[in-house]
Write an enzyme that holds these catalytic residues in place. Structure first.
Site, short mmCIF file in Angstrom:
data_model
loop_
_atom_site.label_atom_id
_atom_site.label_comp_id
_atom_site.label_asym_id
_atom_site.label_seq_id
_atom_site.Cartn_x
_atom_site.Cartn_y
_atom_site.Cartn_z
CB ALA A 1 35.18 35.28 46.85
CD GLN B 1 37.74 39.36 41.02
OE1 GLN B 1 37.06 39.65 40.11
NE2 GLN B 1 37.89 38.22 41.51
CB VAL C 1 39.31 21.95 36.34
CG1 VAL C 1 38.40 20.88 35.59
CG2 VAL C 1 39.57 21.69 37.87
CB CYS D 1 30.50 43.82 40.45
SG CYS D 1 29.94 45.72 41.03
CB CYS E 1 27.73 46.14 44.33
SG CYS E 1 26.85 47.05 43.01
C1 LIG Z 1 35.65 45.39 38.85
C2 LIG Z 1 34.91 44.81 39.89
C3 LIG Z 1 34.02 45.17 40.85
C4 LIG Z 1 33.30 44.11 41.96
N1 LIG Z 1 32.69 45.08 42.80
C5 LIG Z 1 31.98 44.44 43.70
C6 LIG Z 1 31.40 44.97 44.56
O1 LIG Z 1 31.25 46.04 44.91
N2 LIG Z 1 30.57 44.26 45.61
C7 LIG Z 1 30.61 42.93 45.45
O2 LIG Z 1 30.02 42.34 46.31
N3 LIG Z 1 31.39 42.11 44.37
C8 LIG Z 1 32.17 42.72 43.53
N4 LIG Z 1 32.65 42.38 42.32
C9 LIG Z 1 32.30 40.91 42.22
C10 LIG Z 1 33.19 39.92 43.13
O3 LIG Z 1 34.53 39.98 42.95
C11 LIG Z 1 32.99 38.38 42.54
O4 LIG Z 1 31.50 38.33 42.36
C12 LIG Z 1 33.39 37.50 43.38
O5 LIG Z 1 34.85 37.52 43.25
C13 LIG Z 1 32.97 35.82 42.91
O6 LIG Z 1 33.63 34.75 43.50
P1 LIG Z 1 33.90 33.50 42.90
O7 LIG Z 1 34.58 32.85 43.86
O8 LIG Z 1 32.98 33.00 42.22
O9 LIG Z 1 35.02 34.05 41.76
P2 LIG Z 1 36.54 34.68 41.75
O10 LIG Z 1 36.65 35.32 43.12
O11 LIG Z 1 36.80 35.56 40.54
O12 LIG Z 1 37.48 33.16 42.08
C14 LIG Z 1 37.52 32.35 40.87
C15 LIG Z 1 38.76 31.44 40.92
O13 LIG Z 1 38.55 30.32 40.11
C16 LIG Z 1 39.70 30.03 39.38
N5 LIG Z 1 39.42 29.17 38.09
C17 LIG Z 1 38.76 29.75 37.03
N6 LIG Z 1 38.81 28.69 36.20
C18 LIG Z 1 39.32 27.57 36.76
C19 LIG Z 1 39.52 26.35 36.34
N7 LIG Z 1 39.06 25.85 35.21
N8 LIG Z 1 40.10 25.56 37.38
C20 LIG Z 1 40.28 25.88 38.59
N9 LIG Z 1 40.17 27.22 38.86
C21 LIG Z 1 39.60 28.15 38.02
C22 LIG Z 1 40.25 31.52 39.18
O14 LIG Z 1 41.77 31.45 38.90
C23 LIG Z 1 39.96 32.15 40.28
O15 LIG Z 1 41.02 32.25 41.52
C24 LIG Z 1 33.41 43.08 41.55
C25 LIG Z 1 34.10 42.62 40.77
C26 LIG Z 1 34.98 43.22 39.61
C27 LIG Z 1 35.77 42.51 38.74
#
Ligand SMILES: Cc1cc2nc3c(=O)[nH]c(=O)nc-3n(C[C@H](O)[C@H](O)[C@H](O)COP(=O)(O)OP(=O)(O)OC[C@H]3O[C@@H](n4cnc5c(N)ncnc54)[C@H](O)[C@@H]3O)c2cc1C
Length: 441
Positions: A48, A78, A114, A201, A385
């Site tokens: 995201a 997610q 990475v 979450c 959320c």
């Molecule tokens: C069950 C569940 C329910 C949820 N409910 C809600 C809700 O109701 N409302 C809400 O707002 N949020 C909710 N969330 C949370 C939300 O999905 C996350 O907070 C959000 O996706 C965070 O975005 P992000 O980019 O930090 O991480 P992510 O979207 O998880 O993306 C991280 C990316 O980094 C990549 N990555 C990992 N390690 C490495 C590396 N070493 N090198 C390169 N890439 C890497 C992964 O492959 C992934 O594609 C929920 C999540 C879950 C699992």
């Protein structure tokens, strides 16, 4: 649950006056002058946060080289996984297709992870050994699920033998519903868990508990089950008013709860869970179950945790979270590094809603840094959320870094569950999430 025409009209009328509508309408915002640069910007993570930043930078910069690094090809919504686990959405509704669909044109995608961050040399190294130099880095890796920290736990066994977890994957979320559906026919002992670490979450384990209870009431079998909720944390939720509220709801619905009891071991064959009390030498107890919902401890991915980028002291050091300034989202020691999303070592703030609030700030500050200008905005840590309380009802939970409630919809009481908040969750927040990915909300 489809909307009636009256529900739809009420919803649209209410939404017209809200920040959410304003955010979605900003798709037509006038283009701003683009900043010319030859900077190479590397974004680690195409979830995201990473995609939202890539789209914003592609619009705000001219001539920049943007590289996204992530070995994961598929993008999942997610926040929809709790709806899969509750049997509300079919399994495929949380799939958003290939990550590349949401990348801006003209960027490079390195399909690898990475393995090493070297911020002193402005370099990252991928697992495949590719060394990539950057001028600016955005860390958007999300967090790591540490199922292995639970002795005896086997992720491959999820979906069978009463062993469920909404967090592991869309498949495990969907199989959680299959297990709940089977359990509500037989009844027995349901054990719902939460770790003592920060969680993405943090409401999700509670939502699954409320859904289990509600789905049993729906078929008239609730009295056949004992449901207990055991968290490793000192509270049911990090914001006190919701800790109290959830406690009252648990009591009213006959769900017993235990604080400072973390799941440290499981015997999958014998269906027996081991919990450990507070402290490294906490007292152990075992509980037999027919259904268990496992929520693993969470931390920064090892590559971040083991690098110079993580907090080395203070409350976020243990999890290896990224050392950013919580207001500017700029790294505190390496000013050409920014963090977005779950990876950030900030209080609370691990939701997609936090990405929505943080993305314009990170992109804006990075573009200012390219022009040698200091950050000019302050992020309040917006975290949100819809906390599902039963099928057809949810609480719209919104708070800042300090746990102050920051309701964005004046006509919604943050302590009263409503059909409106449920409708947002089920029908509106997925398109809003895609707008965030596109850098339009
Ligand atoms: C069950 C569940 C329910 C949820 N409910 C809600 C809700 O109701 N409302 C809400 O707002 N949020 C909710 N969330 C949370 C939300 O999905 C996350 O907070 C959000 O996706 C965070 O975005 P992000 O980019 O930090 O991480 P992510 O979207 O998880 O993306 C991280 C990316 O980094 C990549 N990555 C990992 N390690 C490495 C590396 N070493 N090198 C390169 N890439 C890497 C992964 O492959 C992934 O594609 C929920 C999540 C879950 C699992």
């Amino acid at each position: 649950m489809p909307l009636s025409p009256l529900d739809r009209r009420t919803l649209l009328a209410g939404l017209a006056a809200t920040p959410l509508a304003a955010a979605l309408a900003s798709a037509s915002e006038p283009a701003q002058a683009r900043v010319r640069t030859q900077a190479h910007i590397v974004i680690a993570g195409s979830g995201a946060g990473g995609i939202a930043i890539a789209n914003r930078l592609a619009r705000g910069l001219e001539g920049a080289r943007i590289t996204i690094i992530d070995g994961r090809e598929q993008h999942f919504y997610q926040p929809g996984w709790t709806l899969l686990a509750g049997g509300i959405w079919p399994a495929d509704r949380a799939a958003l297709g290939n990550n590349g669909r949401y990348h801006p044109r003209g960027i490079e995608w390195v399909k690898d992870f990475v393995a090493e961050f070297d911020p002193t040399a402005n370099t990252v190294v991928t697992r495949g050994g590719q060394r990539i130099r950057y001028d600016f880095l955005v860390v958007a890796t999300g967090l790591q699920l540490n199922y292995k920290a639970i002795e005896g736990m086997d992720e491959a066994a999820l979906g069978q033998n009463g062993l469920a977890s909404v967090y592991a994957s869309p498949e495990s979320a969907a199989s959680t519903w299959k297990l709940i559906d089977a359990f509500r026919k037989t009844g027995g002992r349901a054990v719902m868990t939460a770790p003592n670490t920060p969680m993405k979450c943090a409401g999700a384990p509670v939502k699954v508990t409320f859904l289990l209870d509600d789905r049993m009431r729906e078929v008239g079998t609730r009295e056949r089950a004992q449901i207990s909720y055991r968290t490793g944390g000192a509270a049911l939720f990090g914001v006190d008013v919701y800790h109290q509220d959830i406690g009252r709801r648990f009591e009213a619905r006959g769900i017993e709860h235990h604080l400072q009891q973390r799941l440290t071991g499981i015997d999958i064959g014998a269906k027996r869970a081991t919990f450990t009390g507070p402290g490294p030498e906490g007292a152990k107890s075992t509980v037999d179950y027919d259904f268990i919902h496992v929520v693993p401890p969470m931390s920064a991915p090892d590559a971040v945790r083991n690098s110079d980028l993580s907090w080395k002291e203070g409350p976020f050091a243990g999890g290896g979270w990224l050392e950013v300034n919580r207001e500017t989202l700029q790294h505190r020691r390496f000013p050409n590094v920014f963090g977005i999303g779950d990876i950030n070592g900030t209080p609370r703030g691990k939701t997609a809603a936090t990405v929505k609030g943080g993305a314009p700030i990170v992109a804006g500050h990075l573009i200012r840094a390219i022009q040698n200008q200091a950050p000019d905005q302050q992020f309040n840590g917006y975290t949100s959320c819809p906390l599902i309380t039963r099928v057809g009802s949810a609480l719209l939970v919104e708070f800042d870094h300090d746990g102050n409630l920051v309701p964005s919809l004046p006509f919604i009481d943050p302590l009263q569950d409503s059909f409106f908040a449920w409708t947002m969750k089920v029908h509106l927040l997925k398109p809003a999430y895609v707008a965030v990915l596109r850098g339009r909300a």
